[in-house]
Design an enzyme around this catalytic site. Structure first.
Site, PDB file in Angstrom:
ATOM      1  N   CYS A  20       0.868  -1.172   0.000  1.00  0.00           N
ATOM      2  CA  CYS A  20       0.000   0.000   0.000  1.00  0.00           C
ATOM      3  C   CYS A  20       0.911   1.231   0.000  1.00  0.00           C
ATOM      4  CB  CYS A  20      -0.957  -0.020   1.189  1.00  0.00           C
ATOM      5  SG  CYS A  20      -0.128   0.123   2.790  1.00  0.00           S
ATOM      6  N   TYR A  21       0.444   2.341   0.490  1.00  0.00           N
ATOM      7  CA  TYR A  21       1.269   3.559   0.511  1.00  0.00           C
ATOM      8  C   TYR A  21       2.391   3.489   1.538  1.00  0.00           C
ATOM      9  CZ  TYR A  21      -2.398   5.627  -2.340  1.00  0.00           C
ATOM     10  OH  TYR A  21      -3.281   5.889  -3.347  1.00  0.00           O
TER      11      TYR A  21
END
Length: 110
Positions: A69-70
């Site tokens: 993810c981020y």
């Protein structure tokens, strides 16, 4: 802990980068489509609410699977979801794509 309480593991961006060329891991990226299009870990698959059904249908449930993810926060919940879908070897990428981009700016697929 009983056998049905398997949990995901953690993987660092360095560990993933070292083994990326060997194709050891299936990498799934859960960031938004626009962010994924702007840049991603090479050979990663974009995973969204729209594509999860196809991914689960075609997946190798025993393949080492890394969720990106981020920043490595949302990926933990997604990794646990994959475990709940009977995946056996799931990792959350610590630091996420943000750390990958910082450490390996030349290893980004667009």
């Amino acid at each position: 802990m009983s056998n049905n309480e398997v949990t995901f593991k953690h993987l660092s961006v360095e560990q993933l980068h070292e083994s990326l060329e060997q194709g050891k891991y299936v990498v799934v990226d859960i960031r938004d489509p626009n962010s994924f299009e702007q840049g991603s870990i090479p050979h990663s698959n974009h995973l969204s609410n729209d594509s999860i059904g196809d991914f689960l249908r075609d997946a190798d449930f025993d393949a080492p699977t890394v969720v990106c993810c981020y920043h490595g926060i949302s990926s933990q919940q997604a990794a646990q979801f994959l475990i709940s879908q009977d995946f056996t070897d799931v990792y959350s990428l610590d630091g996420g794509f943000t750390q990958w981009q910082a450490l390996y700016p030349n290893d980004i697929a667009k």
